[in-house]
Design a protein around this motif. Structure first.
Motif, PDB file in Angstrom:
ATOM      1  N   GLU A  19       0.862  -1.097  -0.059  1.00 52.20           N
ATOM      2  CA  GLU A  19      -0.111  -0.143   0.045  1.00 52.20           C
ATOM      3  C   GLU A  19       0.940   1.218  -0.050  1.00 52.20           C
ATOM      4  OE1 GLU A  19      -3.356   1.243  -0.679  1.00 52.20           O
ATOM      5  OE2 GLU A  19      -3.227  -1.140  -0.195  1.00 52.20           O
ATOM      6  N   PRO A  20       0.624   2.206  -0.994  1.00 49.79           N
ATOM      7  CA  PRO A  20       1.485   3.485  -0.898  1.00 49.79           C
ATOM      8  C   PRO A  20       1.299   4.306   0.303  1.00 49.79           C
ATOM      9  CG  PRO A  20       0.264   2.942  -2.935  1.00 49.79           C
ATOM     10  CD  PRO A  20      -0.168   2.040  -2.012  1.00 49.79           C
ATOM     11  N   ARG A  21       2.150   4.958   0.460  1.00 49.03           N
ATOM     12  CA  ARG A  21       2.272   5.864   1.643  1.00 49.03           C
ATOM     13  C   ARG A  21       2.841   7.279   1.144  1.00 49.03           C
ATOM     14  NH1 ARG A  21       2.781   3.546   7.240  1.00 49.03           N
ATOM     15  NH2 ARG A  21       2.128   1.373   6.985  1.00 49.03           N
ATOM     16  N   TRP A  22       2.104   8.388   1.827  1.00 49.33           N
ATOM     17  CA  TRP A  22       2.682   9.832   1.432  1.00 49.33           C
ATOM     18  C   TRP A  22       3.755  10.299   2.830  1.00 49.33           C
ATOM     19  CZ3 TRP A  22       1.805  12.519  -2.688  1.00 49.33           C
ATOM     20  CH2 TRP A  22       0.680  12.075  -3.520  1.00 49.33           C
ATOM     21  N   HIS A  23       4.575  10.826   2.277  1.00 50.34           N
ATOM     22  CA  HIS A  23       5.951  11.180   3.161  1.00 50.34           C
ATOM     23  C   HIS A  23       6.114  12.741   2.700  1.00 50.34           C
ATOM     24  CE1 HIS A  23       7.170   7.463   4.619  1.00 50.34           C
ATOM     25  NE2 HIS A  23       6.761   6.950   3.507  1.00 50.34           N
ATOM     26  N   VAL A  24       6.437  13.558   3.822  1.00 50.75           N
ATOM     27  CA  VAL A  24       6.691  15.094   3.577  1.00 50.75           C
ATOM     28  C   VAL A  24       8.311  15.242   3.936  1.00 50.75           C
ATOM     29  CG1 VAL A  24       6.109  17.140   4.221  1.00 50.75           C
ATOM     30  CG2 VAL A  24       4.320  15.722   4.041  1.00 50.75           C
ATOM     31  N   LYS A  25       8.811  15.570   3.035  1.00 51.78           N
ATOM     32  CA  LYS A  25      10.395  16.016   3.373  1.00 51.78           C
ATOM     33  C   LYS A  25      10.716  17.245   2.752  1.00 51.78           C
ATOM     34  CE  LYS A  25      14.909  14.301   2.721  1.00 51.78           C
ATOM     35  NZ  LYS A  25      15.723  12.980   2.463  1.00 51.78           N
ATOM     36  N   ASN A  26      11.085  18.353   3.384  1.00 50.12           N
ATOM     37  CA  ASN A  26      11.306  19.598   2.994  1.00 50.12           C
ATOM     38  C   ASN A  26      10.087  20.265   2.332  1.00 50.12           C
ATOM     39  OD1 ASN A  26      14.272  19.251   3.656  1.00 50.12           O
ATOM     40  ND2 ASN A  26      14.641  18.379   1.714  1.00 50.12           N
ATOM     41  N   GLY A  27       9.194  20.084   2.890  1.00 50.26           N
ATOM     42  CA  GLY A  27       7.942  20.579   2.762  1.00 50.26           C
ATOM     43  C   GLY A  27       7.169  20.014   1.211  1.00 50.26           C
ATOM     44  N   LYS A  28       7.843  19.030   0.866  1.00 44.88           N
ATOM     45  CA  LYS A  28       7.231  18.535  -0.407  1.00 44.88           C
ATOM     46  C   LYS A  28       6.621  17.138  -0.162  1.00 44.88           C
ATOM     47  CE  LYS A  28      10.432  20.724  -3.348  1.00 44.88           C
ATOM     48  NZ  LYS A  28      11.549  20.749  -4.568  1.00 44.88           N
ATOM     49  N   ARG A  29       5.607  16.738  -0.653  1.00 47.13           N
ATOM     50  CA  ARG A  29       4.846  15.416  -0.664  1.00 47.13           C
ATOM     51  C   ARG A  29       5.275  14.698  -1.581  1.00 47.13           C
ATOM     52  NH1 ARG A  29      -0.612  14.578   1.580  1.00 47.13           N
ATOM     53  NH2 ARG A  29      -1.048  13.802  -0.663  1.00 47.13           N
ATOM     54  N   THR A  30       5.541  13.257  -1.454  1.00 41.77           N
ATOM     55  CA  THR A  30       6.290  12.045  -2.289  1.00 41.77           C
ATOM     56  C   THR A  30       5.123  11.095  -1.645  1.00 41.77           C
ATOM     57  OG1 THR A  30       7.774  11.631  -0.982  1.00 41.77           O
ATOM     58  CG2 THR A  30       8.183  13.160  -2.577  1.00 41.77           C
ATOM     59  N   LEU A  31       4.792  10.235  -2.784  1.00 41.39           N
ATOM     60  CA  LEU A  31       4.122   9.039  -2.479  1.00 41.39           C
ATOM     61  C   LEU A  31       5.286   7.916  -2.640  1.00 41.39           C
ATOM     62  CD1 LEU A  31       1.774   7.573  -1.962  1.00 41.39           C
ATOM     63  CD2 LEU A  31       1.358   7.428  -4.600  1.00 41.39           C
ATOM     64  N   ASN A  32       5.479   7.257  -1.922  1.00 44.16           N
ATOM     65  CA  ASN A  32       6.331   6.015  -1.841  1.00 44.16           C
ATOM     66  C   ASN A  32       5.663   4.775  -1.811  1.00 44.16           C
ATOM     67  OD1 ASN A  32       8.200   8.162  -1.555  1.00 44.16           O
ATOM     68  ND2 ASN A  32       8.563   7.641   0.436  1.00 44.16           N
ATOM     69  N   PHE A  33       6.251   3.845  -2.681  1.00 44.53           N
ATOM     70  CA  PHE A  33       5.639   2.440  -2.538  1.00 44.53           C
ATOM     71  C   PHE A  33       6.436   1.321  -3.180  1.00 44.53           C
ATOM     72  CE2 PHE A  33       3.980   4.801  -6.487  1.00 44.53           C
ATOM     73  CZ  PHE A  33       4.209   3.847  -7.356  1.00 44.53           C
ATOM     74  N   SER A  34       6.299   0.262  -2.867  1.00 45.79           N
ATOM     75  CA  SER A  34       7.029  -1.001  -3.332  1.00 45.79           C
ATOM     76  C   SER A  34       6.299  -1.598  -4.591  1.00 45.79           C
ATOM     77  CB  SER A  34       7.179  -2.098  -2.396  1.00 45.79           C
ATOM     78  OG  SER A  34       7.731  -3.079  -2.885  1.00 45.79           O
ATOM     79  N   PHE A  35       7.072  -1.734  -5.728  1.00 50.62           N
ATOM     80  CA  PHE A  35       6.617  -2.107  -6.817  1.00 50.62           C
ATOM     81  C   PHE A  35       7.108  -3.351  -7.484  1.00 50.62           C
ATOM     82  CE2 PHE A  35       6.457  -1.416 -11.570  1.00 50.62           C
ATOM     83  CZ  PHE A  35       5.103  -1.038 -11.935  1.00 50.62           C
ATOM     84  N   VAL A  36       6.551  -4.324  -8.052  1.00 49.53           N
ATOM     85  CA  VAL A  36       7.096  -5.583  -8.267  1.00 49.53           C
ATOM     86  C   VAL A  36       6.920  -5.777  -9.864  1.00 49.53           C
ATOM     87  CG1 VAL A  36       5.010  -6.915  -7.903  1.00 49.53           C
ATOM     88  CG2 VAL A  36       6.990  -8.069  -7.859  1.00 49.53           C
ATOM     89  N   THR A  37       8.168  -6.271 -10.248  1.00 40.99           N
ATOM     90  CA  THR A  37       7.971  -6.674 -11.846  1.00 40.99           C
ATOM     91  C   THR A  37       8.329  -8.185 -12.061  1.00 40.99           C
ATOM     92  OG1 THR A  37      10.282  -6.028 -12.125  1.00 40.99           O
ATOM     93  CG2 THR A  37       8.670  -4.467 -12.810  1.00 40.99           C
ATOM     94  N   THR A  38       7.586  -8.749 -12.915  1.00 41.99           N
ATOM     95  CA  THR A  38       7.850 -10.391 -12.822  1.00 41.99           C
ATOM     96  C   THR A  38       8.177 -10.800 -14.433  1.00 41.99           C
ATOM     97  OG1 THR A  38       6.075 -10.419 -11.367  1.00 41.99           O
ATOM     98  CG2 THR A  38       6.348 -12.449 -12.252  1.00 41.99           C
ATOM     99  N   GLU A  39       9.065 -11.688 -14.238  1.00 43.52           N
ATOM    100  CA  GLU A  39       9.379 -12.391 -15.820  1.00 43.52           C
ATOM    101  C   GLU A  39       9.340 -13.776 -15.568  1.00 43.52           C
ATOM    102  OE1 GLU A  39      13.341 -11.361 -17.142  1.00 43.52           O
ATOM    103  OE2 GLU A  39      13.500 -10.295 -15.242  1.00 43.52           O
ATOM    104  N   ARG A  40       9.328 -14.410 -16.770  1.00 42.97           N
ATOM    105  CA  ARG A  40       9.382 -15.908 -16.712  1.00 42.97           C
ATOM    106  C   ARG A  40      10.645 -16.335 -17.298  1.00 42.97           C
ATOM    107  NH1 ARG A  40       4.795 -18.964 -16.686  1.00 42.97           N
ATOM    108  NH2 ARG A  40       3.377 -17.199 -16.640  1.00 42.97           N
ATOM    109  N   ILE A  41      11.440 -17.292 -16.606  1.00 41.32           N
ATOM    110  CA  ILE A  41      12.558 -17.822 -16.861  1.00 41.32           C
ATOM    111  C   ILE A  41      12.745 -18.921 -17.340  1.00 41.32           C
ATOM    112  CG2 ILE A  41      13.933 -15.558 -16.094  1.00 41.32           C
ATOM    113  CD1 ILE A  41      14.828 -17.084 -13.799  1.00 41.32           C
TER     114      ILE A  41
END
Length: 108
Positions: A19-41
């Motif tokens: 689940e994405p989370r908002w963070h505030v750093k130096n007065g700027k809001r950023t959305l941080n989240f983990s993202f997964v890519t999947t490949e078949r090998i």
């Protein structure tokens, strides 16, 4: 060949892993989240899924009015950014994130 030019570009297609989370750093809001890519090998004659996890940061202008939740499939363009930090044992470590400058929903 590139002459004194460099490229720092990342293109990913995958799904939000946590689940994405908002963070505030130096007065700027950023959305941080983990993202997964999947490949078949192929390994030993069998198909296996290989999952790669990425940390994504995006500012409010990039997100716009999109609703991003766990499992949302996305196409992301961005750049890599590595930052140093000191862990609890006073050891200097590095964290690499993808700073997104374009996020588009996918329909897969």
């Amino acid at each position: 060949m590139l002459n004194q030019s460099t490229i720092n570009k990342v293109i990913l297609a995958g799904k939000i892993d946590k689940e994405p989370r908002w963070h505030v750093k130096n007065g700027k809001r950023t959305l941080n989240f983990s993202f997964v890519t999947t490949e078949r090998i192929k390994r030993n004659g069998f198909d296996e899924l290989f999952h790669e996890y990425h940390q994504i940061q995006a500012n409010e202008q990039v997100i716009g009015k999109e609703t991003l939740n766990y499992g949302t499939p996305l196409y992301i363009q961005g750049r890599l950014q590595t930052s140093p930090y000191t862990d609890d044992d006073a050891i200097k470590r590095y964290k690499t994130v993808v700073v997104a400058y374009s996020i588009e929903p996918l329909g897969f």
